[in-house]
Design an enzyme around this catalytic site. Structure first.
Site, PDB file in Angstrom:
ATOM      1  N   HIS A  80      37.497  58.497 -37.621  1.00 16.07           N
ATOM      2  CA  HIS A  80      38.939  58.247 -37.498  1.00 16.07           C
ATOM      3  C   HIS A  80      39.253  56.819 -37.052  1.00 16.07           C
ATOM      4  O   HIS A  80      40.402  56.389 -37.117  1.00 16.07           O
ATOM      5  CB  HIS A  80      39.559  59.205 -36.481  1.00 16.07           C
ATOM      6  CG  HIS A  80      39.422  60.649 -36.838  1.00 16.07           C
ATOM      7  ND1 HIS A  80      39.863  61.161 -38.032  1.00 16.07           N
ATOM      8  CD2 HIS A  80      38.890  61.698 -36.149  1.00 16.07           C
ATOM      9  CE1 HIS A  80      39.605  62.463 -38.073  1.00 16.07           C
ATOM     10  NE2 HIS A  80      39.018  62.803 -36.943  1.00 16.07           N
TER      11      HIS A  80
ATOM     12  N   TYR B 127      32.766  71.478 -32.092  1.00 16.22           N
ATOM     13  CA  TYR B 127      33.149  71.705 -30.700  1.00 16.22           C
ATOM     14  C   TYR B 127      32.838  73.115 -30.201  1.00 16.22           C
ATOM     15  O   TYR B 127      33.087  73.406 -29.041  1.00 16.22           O
ATOM     16  CB  TYR B 127      34.644  71.377 -30.537  1.00 16.22           C
ATOM     17  CG  TYR B 127      34.935  69.990 -31.068  1.00 16.22           C
ATOM     18  CD1 TYR B 127      34.520  68.862 -30.377  1.00 16.22           C
ATOM     19  CD2 TYR B 127      35.533  69.811 -32.317  1.00 16.22           C
ATOM     20  CE1 TYR B 127      34.726  67.587 -30.887  1.00 16.22           C
ATOM     21  CE2 TYR B 127      35.748  68.545 -32.835  1.00 16.22           C
ATOM     22  CZ  TYR B 127      35.337  67.433 -32.112  1.00 16.22           C
ATOM     23  OH  TYR B 127      35.529  66.170 -32.630  1.00 16.22           O
TER      24      TYR B 127
ATOM     25  N   ASP C 289      32.854  70.838 -37.110  1.00 12.01           N
ATOM     26  CA  ASP C 289      34.052  71.605 -36.793  1.00 12.01           C
ATOM     27  C   ASP C 289      34.559  72.326 -38.041  1.00 12.01           C
ATOM     28  O   ASP C 289      35.518  73.093 -37.987  1.00 12.01           O
ATOM     29  CB  ASP C 289      35.149  70.724 -36.197  1.00 12.01           C
ATOM     30  CG  ASP C 289      35.336  69.409 -36.917  1.00 12.01           C
ATOM     31  OD1 ASP C 289      34.727  69.224 -37.988  1.00 12.01           O
ATOM     32  OD2 ASP C 289      36.067  68.542 -36.398  1.00 12.01           O
TER      33      ASP C 289
ATOM     34  N   ASP D 149      43.037  66.712 -19.694  1.00 17.48           N
ATOM     35  CA  ASP D 149      43.666  66.483 -20.997  1.00 17.48           C
ATOM     36  C   ASP D 149      43.124  67.556 -21.944  1.00 17.48           C
ATOM     37  O   ASP D 149      42.014  67.424 -22.479  1.00 17.48           O
ATOM     38  CB  ASP D 149      43.341  65.087 -21.527  1.00 17.48           C
ATOM     39  CG  ASP D 149      44.055  64.781 -22.849  1.00 17.48           C
ATOM     40  OD1 ASP D 149      44.477  65.717 -23.535  1.00 17.48           O
ATOM     41  OD2 ASP D 149      44.182  63.590 -23.178  1.00 17.48           O
TER      42      ASP D 149
ATOM     43  N   HIS E  44      38.456  67.407 -40.205  1.00 18.02           N
ATOM     44  CA  HIS E  44      39.577  66.470 -40.129  1.00 18.02           C
ATOM     45  C   HIS E  44      39.387  65.348 -41.151  1.00 18.02           C
ATOM     46  O   HIS E  44      38.260  64.934 -41.432  1.00 18.02           O
ATOM     47  CB  HIS E  44      39.681  65.850 -38.735  1.00 18.02           C
ATOM     48  CG  HIS E  44      39.889  66.842 -37.633  1.00 18.02           C
ATOM     49  ND1 HIS E  44      38.840  67.415 -36.941  1.00 18.02           N
ATOM     50  CD2 HIS E  44      41.029  67.361 -37.111  1.00 18.02           C
ATOM     51  CE1 HIS E  44      39.325  68.243 -36.026  1.00 18.02           C
ATOM     52  NE2 HIS E  44      40.648  68.237 -36.111  1.00 18.02           N
TER      53      HIS E  44
END
Length: 689
Positions: free
Chosen positions: A135, A305, A265, A20, A174
């Site tokens: 999230h 990441y 990130d 994935d 994010h």
């Protein structure tokens, strides 16, 4: 007390079992790489090491529904096909037989960290966790997140420790929509998030990620979204967001605890963020947060990441939590136009809810507020310029700390003060008498024995800072010798090769007459008789009349100037008649040590030094400053004066901007060309609109 570091090796157990490309970013090596570099740098050894324990299901229930907790519990017994089928029901999530255990450890680590800080076992700390959490919704996994670690920690702090005001700072690239949904109607939690948005075209593609999403019901104004609408945001953009949005609201909110959703990130090199902020930027952001809530800052890992960028950024954050001065922030301190558009949008959206962002108007312009005397504003050469250099991540190493973090040179009764054993108290140490007399020869006030002795100690301390043997210091001198000693300090620093000195003068004190205004000295006088901008490097303003006015000046003028100038040394001169209370002086010192890599030398009048030394010494040593007390809105006159000062200085110091050139700022000073400037120079002055 040492910074708490909470983790557990078992959190590396969960991993993706099928192909994935979207989910493969969240892998166990993220924690392994961070831990390896923390150990290599000797940072783990300096921390209070806590092994994470699983959160109970009751603790998970502070945020999540019983049905959802039961569903995640059942993943322990599912085979790979069943795990994959369940994962596909959510957005960017994968499950593993170890997910429930890892996710409970992640929540447990956040709760242990909060407990350690709020019980006084540690002043601050970091929880290294995976999976991340911001999230996650009440009844759904989302974006690699299973349980909402930071939201549960906030609920826990309220329930177990009785807190009433918690600030959550989400600097992940994010939007942490899970945290927003959980607290959107709760005025006890102020949630700030900056995030890559691109006008809704970046994940999670939510309309409620924009600046005008400010919360619901009683929670209106307690959700603060700062959307980045293009990639490439760098150090100056992140600083501008803190100085012009987050920190004004945070000081007004006055949190009892700061929780950081620490996603890296948003750092340079990360494939998700595509931003340009360097690892040392996160040391600066952390230190800026440490002036809040008595320094009680709990950071919990979210995204990140690119393993090198992630590891370097975490190390920088831990060093800041430990109290180490951070490296000077490199690169051009000019926010991009897109960042300024976002900053102005969120300020406009939040202004109805926060007095610190409301734009009062003075009854009318007056020469004492906004001088327009017909002379142009000299924009002198000097100060760092150029674009931010790309970071060589593998070869990046922080500047080592000085052997002595702080030294104090006192005279008279104040020399008997009880100071921390980590602070060096200079007693008889000084430079040689011959050298001292040579420096004193130009000033009659320095030739008396008492002043000469104090000058010798001061010169020895200043030498130590300039040579890197001492990071910061405090010196007491006779009141009659204050101006002369500052003059000598400037000359000595310049003679040692210093190119950028920031002189913050609290109270009335004139610029030394025969020192050139050539861009090597940024002279900022707060508490002078009148507002005057004699050049881009010579600024004077009266003392603001309220706490809100003082904070406006600190965040909207002093810090943007300091970060833009990037001083090699900050000289803070304080007298008894400067009008500020000790906590205000301490906050200025605490915040100025951040852009100056800790190199601050405070010059006090010995007649009033005793109490101020006990307040300043811990702050310059890295501790949190004391509270300023109740927040009182700035007066319309102070607001208008600050606007006019910024308008005059923005052409040289771009970090002062709070809006893009296209937007402008309501009620600001409009620029009026004055006279014909010298060839090749574009000078303007301002008048109040």
């Amino acid at each position: 007390m040492a910074t708490a570091l909470v983790y557990h090796e078992d959190m590396t157990a969960a991993r993706l079992l099928w192909d994935d490309p979207e989910c493969e970013l969240e892998r166990p090596e993220r924690l392994a790489a961070v831990l390896s570099l923390l150990r290599l740098r000797g940072l783990e050894q300096r921390c209070l090491r806590l092994s994470a324990c699983e959160a109970s299901e009751a603790e998970l229930g502070l945020v999540h529904s019983p049905e959802y907790v039961a569903l995640v519990r059942e993943t322990q017994t599912l085979d790979e096909d069943e795990l994959r089928a369940l994962s596909e029901q959510y957005d960017a999530v994968y499950f593993h037989p170890s997910t429930f255990h890892c996710a409970r450890l992640a929540v447990g680590a956040a709760l242990q960290l909060v407990d350690a800080v709020l019980t006084g076992a540690a002043p601050n700390g970091l929880a290294l966790v995976r999976p991340p959490g911001h999230h996650s919704h009440r009844a759904a996994a989302n974006g690699f997140c299973v349980f909402n670690n930071v939201a549960i920690a906030a609920k826990h702090a309220k329930q177990k420790h009785g807190l009433h005001r918690i600030l959550i700072v989400d600097w992940d690239v994010h939007h942490g929509q899970g945290i927003q949904y959980i607290f959107e109607d709760d005025p006890s939690v102020l949630y700030f998030s900056w995030h890559r948005y691109e006008y809704g075209r970046f994940w999670p593609f939510l309309r409620e990620s924009d600046a005008d999403a400010v919360g619901q019901g009683q929670g209106r104004g307690f959700t603060v979204n700062l959307p980045w609408n293009q990639v490439g945001m760098g150090n100056a953009d992140y600083l501008a967001a803190f100085l012009h949005v987050l920190l004004p609201l945070a000081f007004e909110f006055n949190p009892e605890l700061v929780l950081v959703s620490a996603g890296f990130d948003s750092a340079i090199g990360d494939p998700e963020g595509q931003m340009q902020a360097t690892p040392e930027c996160f040391a600066h952001l952390t230190q800026l947060l440490q002036v809040l809530a008595g320094g009680r800052v709990c950071a919990v890992l979210e995204g990140g990441y690119h393993l090198d960028s992630l590891s370097e950024s975490v190390c920088m954050t831990v060093q800041a939590l430990l109290g180490d001065p951070g490296p000077v922030l490199q690169g051009s301190m000019e926010p991009c136009q897109s960042a300024l558009e976002s900053i102005q949008s969120v300020r406009a959206a939040q202004a109805p809810h926060w007095t610190s962002l409301q734009q009062g108007r003075a009854p009318g312009p007056s020469p004492s507020i906004c001088p327009t005397e017909g002379r142009p504003l000299p924009l002198l050469p000097g100060g760092p310029t150029g674009e931010a250099a790309a970071l060589g991540l593998l070869g990046f190493h922080p500047t080592p700390a000085s052997p002595v973090h702080m030294a104090v040179a006192l005279t008279g009764p104040s020399a008997t003060l009880a100071l921390s054993p980590e602070v060096l108290l200079q007693e008889e140490v000084s430079v040689g008498r011959q050298e001292t007399e040579a420096w004193a020869r130009q000033h009659e006030s320095l030739t008396q024995d008492k002043a000469l002795s104090a000058l010798g100690k001061f010169l020895f301390l200043a030498d130590g800072i300039l040579n890197g043997k001492v990071t910061c210091g405090i010196a007491a001198i006779p009141a009659c010798a204050k101006a002369a000693t500052l003059d000598v300090a400037i000359r000595q620093s310049l003679s040692r090769g210093a190119q950028r000195l920031l002189c913050l003068v609290l109270g009335e004190l004139d610029w030394p007459l025969d020192i050139a205004d050539d861009g090597r000295i940024l002279w900022l006088n707060i508490g002078g008789k009148e507002t005057a901008v004699r050049s881009a490097f010579h600024i004077s303003t009266p003392l603001p009349g309220t706490t809100g006015g003082f904070l406006n000046y600190t965040l909207g003028l002093v810090l943007p100037l300091a970060y833009s100038f990037q001083p090699e040394l900050v000289l803070v001169t304080v007298g008894p008649a400067q009008g500020l209370q000790d906590p205000h002086v301490a906050l200025l010192a605490a915040m100025l040590r951040i852009p100056a890599a800790g190199r601050v030398l405070a010059l006090l009048e010995e007649e009033s030094a005793s109490q101020l030394v006990t307040t300043l010494a811990p702050v310059l040593h890295g501790e949190a400053p004391p509270s300023l007390g109740p927040f009182l809105m700035a007066s319309p006159e102070d607001i208008q004066t600050l606007k006019c000062l910024r308008a005059q200085l923005e052409p040289r110091w771009k970090l002062l901007q709070v809006a893009s050139e296209a937007q402008g700022e309501a009620g600001s000073c409009h620029r009026v060309p004055l006279g014909k400037p010298p060839s090749g120079t574009n000078y303007t002055d301002q008048a109040c609109s």
